[in-house]
Design a protein around this motif. Structure first.
Motif, PDB file in Angstrom:
ATOM      1  N   TYR A  81      23.547 -71.607  56.850  1.00 16.69           N
ATOM      2  CA  TYR A  81      22.866 -70.247  56.647  1.00 16.69           C
ATOM      3  C   TYR A  81      22.812 -70.169  55.223  1.00 16.69           C
ATOM      4  O   TYR A  81      21.667 -69.664  54.525  1.00 16.69           O
ATOM      5  CB  TYR A  81      23.859 -69.248  57.000  1.00 16.69           C
ATOM      6  N   GLU A  82      23.759 -70.865  54.296  1.00 17.45           N
ATOM      7  CA  GLU A  82      23.520 -70.695  52.808  1.00 17.45           C
ATOM      8  C   GLU A  82      22.484 -71.644  52.408  1.00 17.45           C
ATOM      9  O   GLU A  82      21.673 -71.226  51.491  1.00 17.45           O
ATOM     10  CB  GLU A  82      24.808 -71.229  52.425  1.00 17.45           C
ATOM     11  N   ASN A  83      22.081 -72.838  53.117  1.00 14.11           N
ATOM     12  CA  ASN A  83      20.989 -73.492  52.444  1.00 14.11           C
ATOM     13  C   ASN A  83      19.753 -73.509  53.097  1.00 14.11           C
ATOM     14  O   ASN A  83      18.801 -74.023  52.628  1.00 14.11           O
ATOM     15  CB  ASN A  83      21.238 -74.748  52.568  1.00 14.11           C
ATOM     16  N   ASP A  84      19.607 -72.582  54.097  1.00 17.41           N
ATOM     17  CA  ASP A  84      18.375 -72.253  54.765  1.00 17.41           C
ATOM     18  C   ASP A  84      17.756 -70.955  54.130  1.00 17.41           C
ATOM     19  O   ASP A  84      18.219 -69.920  54.661  1.00 17.41           O
ATOM     20  CB  ASP A  84      18.553 -72.077  56.330  1.00 17.41           C
ATOM     21  N   PRO A  85      16.692 -71.074  53.481  1.00 14.71           N
ATOM     22  CA  PRO A  85      16.152 -69.905  52.738  1.00 14.71           C
ATOM     23  C   PRO A  85      15.691 -68.592  53.646  1.00 14.71           C
ATOM     24  O   PRO A  85      15.803 -67.370  53.332  1.00 14.71           O
ATOM     25  CB  PRO A  85      14.805 -70.296  51.956  1.00 14.71           C
ATOM     26  N   HIS A 138      21.578 -64.892  54.303  1.00 17.64           N
ATOM     27  CA  HIS A 138      21.828 -63.638  54.560  1.00 17.64           C
ATOM     28  C   HIS A 138      21.229 -62.767  55.741  1.00 17.64           C
ATOM     29  O   HIS A 138      20.972 -61.572  55.752  1.00 17.64           O
ATOM     30  CB  HIS A 138      21.259 -62.653  53.040  1.00 17.64           C
ATOM     31  N   SER A 139      20.949 -63.603  56.706  1.00 20.56           N
ATOM     32  CA  SER A 139      20.318 -63.073  57.850  1.00 20.56           C
ATOM     33  C   SER A 139      21.709 -62.156  58.610  1.00 20.56           C
ATOM     34  O   SER A 139      22.958 -62.400  58.260  1.00 20.56           O
ATOM     35  CB  SER A 139      20.036 -64.139  58.741  1.00 20.56           C
ATOM     36  N   ARG A 140      21.453 -61.469  59.734  1.00 23.19           N
ATOM     37  CA  ARG A 140      22.250 -60.881  60.440  1.00 23.19           C
ATOM     38  C   ARG A 140      23.305 -61.866  60.971  1.00 23.19           C
ATOM     39  O   ARG A 140      24.518 -61.573  61.106  1.00 23.19           O
ATOM     40  CB  ARG A 140      21.577 -60.184  61.681  1.00 23.19           C
ATOM     41  N   ALA A 141      22.884 -63.101  61.589  1.00 25.82           N
ATOM     42  CA  ALA A 141      23.819 -64.224  61.900  1.00 25.82           C
ATOM     43  C   ALA A 141      24.849 -64.536  60.836  1.00 25.82           C
ATOM     44  O   ALA A 141      25.921 -64.827  61.060  1.00 25.82           O
ATOM     45  CB  ALA A 141      22.896 -65.199  62.389  1.00 25.82           C
ATOM     46  N   HIS A 142      24.233 -64.634  59.781  1.00 28.18           N
ATOM     47  CA  HIS A 142      24.880 -65.512  58.429  1.00 28.18           C
ATOM     48  C   HIS A 142      26.026 -64.184  58.180  1.00 28.18           C
ATOM     49  O   HIS A 142      27.357 -64.430  57.946  1.00 28.18           O
ATOM     50  CB  HIS A 142      24.004 -65.429  57.131  1.00 28.18           C
ATOM     51  N   VAL A 143      25.699 -62.665  58.085  1.00 26.94           N
ATOM     52  CA  VAL A 143      26.667 -62.011  57.932  1.00 26.94           C
ATOM     53  C   VAL A 143      27.608 -61.791  58.904  1.00 26.94           C
ATOM     54  O   VAL A 143      28.814 -61.442  58.601  1.00 26.94           O
ATOM     55  CB  VAL A 143      25.888 -60.665  57.251  1.00 26.94           C
ATOM     56  N   ILE A 155      27.392 -60.452  52.224  1.00 27.64           N
ATOM     57  CA  ILE A 155      27.062 -59.049  52.521  1.00 27.64           C
ATOM     58  C   ILE A 155      26.343 -58.458  51.578  1.00 27.64           C
ATOM     59  O   ILE A 155      25.249 -57.502  51.998  1.00 27.64           O
ATOM     60  CB  ILE A 155      28.578 -58.427  52.664  1.00 27.64           C
ATOM     61  N   ASP A 156      26.318 -58.654  50.325  1.00 27.15           N
ATOM     62  CA  ASP A 156      25.527 -58.138  49.298  1.00 27.15           C
ATOM     63  C   ASP A 156      24.046 -58.339  49.549  1.00 27.15           C
ATOM     64  O   ASP A 156      23.167 -57.568  49.581  1.00 27.15           O
ATOM     65  CB  ASP A 156      25.737 -58.370  47.888  1.00 27.15           C
ATOM     66  N   GLY A 157      23.849 -59.743  49.843  1.00 23.05           N
ATOM     67  CA  GLY A 157      22.571 -60.208  50.085  1.00 23.05           C
ATOM     68  C   GLY A 157      21.965 -59.411  51.423  1.00 23.05           C
ATOM     69  O   GLY A 157      20.757 -59.419  51.486  1.00 23.05           O
ATOM     70  N   TYR A 158      22.839 -59.439  52.462  1.00 18.19           N
ATOM     71  CA  TYR A 158      22.361 -59.082  53.799  1.00 18.19           C
ATOM     72  C   TYR A 158      21.807 -57.500  53.440  1.00 18.19           C
ATOM     73  O   TYR A 158      20.901 -56.982  54.092  1.00 18.19           O
ATOM     74  CB  TYR A 158      23.575 -58.992  54.707  1.00 18.19           C
ATOM     75  N   ILE A 159      22.723 -56.448  52.864  1.00 19.42           N
ATOM     76  CA  ILE A 159      22.367 -55.053  52.786  1.00 19.42           C
ATOM     77  C   ILE A 159      21.270 -54.934  51.804  1.00 19.42           C
ATOM     78  O   ILE A 159      20.446 -54.287  52.313  1.00 19.42           O
ATOM     79  CB  ILE A 159      23.692 -54.506  52.098  1.00 19.42           C
ATOM     80  N   GLU A 160      20.927 -55.952  50.877  1.00 27.31           N
ATOM     81  CA  GLU A 160      19.710 -55.762  49.886  1.00 27.31           C
ATOM     82  C   GLU A 160      18.391 -56.090  50.657  1.00 27.31           C
ATOM     83  O   GLU A 160      17.430 -55.498  50.672  1.00 27.31           O
ATOM     84  CB  GLU A 160      19.961 -56.701  48.827  1.00 27.31           C
ATOM     85  N   LYS A 161      18.589 -57.262  51.716  1.00 27.65           N
ATOM     86  CA  LYS A 161      17.472 -57.825  52.304  1.00 27.65           C
ATOM     87  C   LYS A 161      17.101 -57.564  53.723  1.00 27.65           C
ATOM     88  O   LYS A 161      15.932 -57.464  54.038  1.00 27.65           O
ATOM     89  CB  LYS A 161      17.510 -59.472  51.977  1.00 27.65           C
ATOM     90  N   GLY A 203      24.671 -67.030  67.305  1.00 23.31           N
ATOM     91  CA  GLY A 203      24.900 -67.650  65.951  1.00 23.31           C
ATOM     92  C   GLY A 203      25.552 -68.765  65.591  1.00 23.31           C
ATOM     93  O   GLY A 203      25.752 -69.335  64.205  1.00 23.31           O
ATOM     94  N   THR A 204      26.272 -69.261  66.494  1.00 23.95           N
ATOM     95  CA  THR A 204      27.234 -70.312  66.610  1.00 23.95           C
ATOM     96  C   THR A 204      26.788 -71.555  67.443  1.00 23.95           C
ATOM     97  O   THR A 204      27.607 -72.571  67.657  1.00 23.95           O
ATOM     98  CB  THR A 204      28.587 -69.933  67.113  1.00 23.95           C
ATOM     99  N   ILE A 205      25.758 -71.467  68.025  1.00 27.17           N
ATOM    100  CA  ILE A 205      25.033 -72.788  68.710  1.00 27.17           C
ATOM    101  C   ILE A 205      25.163 -73.787  67.841  1.00 27.17           C
ATOM    102  O   ILE A 205      24.517 -73.981  66.604  1.00 27.17           O
ATOM    103  CB  ILE A 205      23.553 -72.499  69.160  1.00 27.17           C
ATOM    104  N   PRO A 206      25.730 -74.978  68.130  1.00 26.94           N
ATOM    105  CA  PRO A 206      25.975 -75.991  67.136  1.00 26.94           C
ATOM    106  C   PRO A 206      24.518 -76.721  66.893  1.00 26.94           C
ATOM    107  O   PRO A 206      24.587 -77.299  65.691  1.00 26.94           O
ATOM    108  CB  PRO A 206      26.670 -77.168  68.072  1.00 26.94           C
TER     109      PRO A 206
END
Length: 374
Positions: A157-161, A165-170, A233-239, A273-276
């Motif tokens: 999640y961190e490396n995919d633009p 900060h997506s819903r799954a990421h947060v 969390i900050d990135g999710y709230i902002e974007k 969000g956890t599918i391998p």
């Protein structure tokens, strides 16, 4: 983000039908149907139990009530030991696991104890319900999100633009770092419960607004967050957070387009969000482009996707493997030490050796420097 408040969030509060007036009563006790007796009991316990408990009891007794209606047992005082044994036999024939049968019959016993106390049934009837014993290994769900899989997912999640900060990421960041919390605690978080500069979240018990905590007010607490979680969390709230309110005018931290998501929605988001195969080749040999488990309705069926409870179990095991004292984990996760040790802290025997016992290896030597082999 776009705003949409078309419909209120789905409630998981069980609706209890009103109980009949007991017409036809004999000796002061009304002739209630099994369904009416069950509903009266649930209405009574709702006053001092968490809504999740009421909901659980409702579904555990659902099959019994329906079975009674199929058998045309229209008065609960007509029940006898044979009926109870026949019900148990019917549930066994349906392939119910021992753990589930234990839960159902244990709850049925509680219901009949209530009925006996108010003289709806004979005092001896509850004792005729004997829940099966559950082997220790069957009483614990060993499935968890492994530490290495959680790390790979977070890095993905961190490396995919597009996913950062997506819903799954947060959701994964909250479930792994913010306690770890239960599903209901995540759902109940508001924007105002998150403190970015101070790096912590607060969990509040708000049953009147449909966001209770499992342990009621005893579950209220503040939990500190690591930098990694705060950034997400900050990135999710902002974007990516939808600027919406729930049916009570509150601003949920985790949102759907319609407001506060339901418990089932959050559960499904976690499975998705956890599918391998998001971060590695499919361990089951499927093609991600055509795999049915990528579908919203099928994600829970993927053998390697994980529920919120299984992510919580993995996070607790990870914390313990990293040397966090069990009493600290207990306070963060809002679970007793005994519950954590039985249901959540699940290292395999290699993890237990390498991460918990090996650091103490230097203590297993003679103080004068002469090893045991000398």
């Amino acid at each position: 983000m776009s705003q949409s408040i078309a419909t209120p969030p789905e409630s998981y509060r069980v609706r209890i039908e009103p109980v009949g007036d007991g017409s036809g009563a004999r000796d002061g006790a009304p002739d209630l149907t099994p369904r009416e007796a069950r509903n009266r009991w649930l209405a009574k316990i709702r006053a001092d139990r968490a809504e999740s408990t009421v909901s659980s009891y409702h579904y555990r007794t659902k099959h019994f009530v329906e079975w009674c209606e199929e058998q045309q047992i229209d008065q609960i005082n007509h029940l006898n030991g044979w009926n109870l044994d026949e019900f148990e036999a019917s549930r066994r024939a349906q392939g119910l696991k021992t753990t589930s049968l234990n839960n159902e019959l244990g709850t049925l016993k509680k219901l009949l104890e209530y009925c006996a106390r108010i003289e709806l049934v004979d005092d001896s009837l509850p004792e005729k319900v004997v829940p099966p014993k559950v082997p220790t290994e069957d009483d614990v769900d060993e499935t968890r999100l492994a530490e290495e899989d959680a790390l790979r997912l977070l890095e993905y999640y961190e490396n995919d633009p597009e996913k950062r900060h997506s819903r799954a990421h947060v959701l994964l960041a909250l479930a792994w770092f913010a306690g770890p919390p239960r599903l209901g605690a995540i759902r109940g978080l508001d924007i105002g419960d998150y403190h970015s500069e101070e790096q912590y979240v607060e969990y509040h018990h708000r049953p009147d607004e449909e966001t209770p905590l499992k342990n009621d007010a005893r579950g209220e607490r503040a939990v500190s967050l690591p930098d990694r979680a705060v950034e997400v969390i900050d990135g999710y709230i902002e974007k990516n957070r939808f600027d919406v309110r729930d049916d009570y005018g509150r601003e949920p931290l985790l949102t759907s387009q319609r407001g506060r998501p339901s418990r089932n929605a959050i559960r499904t988001w976690m499975y998705l969000g956890t599918i391998p195969c998001l971060h590695a080749e499919c361990p089951h040999g499927n093609n991600p482009d055509s795999c049915e488990y990528i579908d919203y309705s099928k994600a829970s069926q993927c053998p390697s996707s994980r529920s919120p409870h299984q992510v919580r179990t993995g996070a607790i095991t990870w914390m313990r493997n990293n040397g966090v004292p069990v009493d600290v984990v207990s306070a963060r996760a809002n679970a007793s030490v005994s519950v954590i040790e039985k249901h959540y802290d699940k290292p395999d025997y290699i993890e237990e050796m390498e991460k918990r016992r090996r650091p103490h290896l230097d203590k297993l030597d003679f103080e004068d420097g002469r090893g045991a082999g000398q």
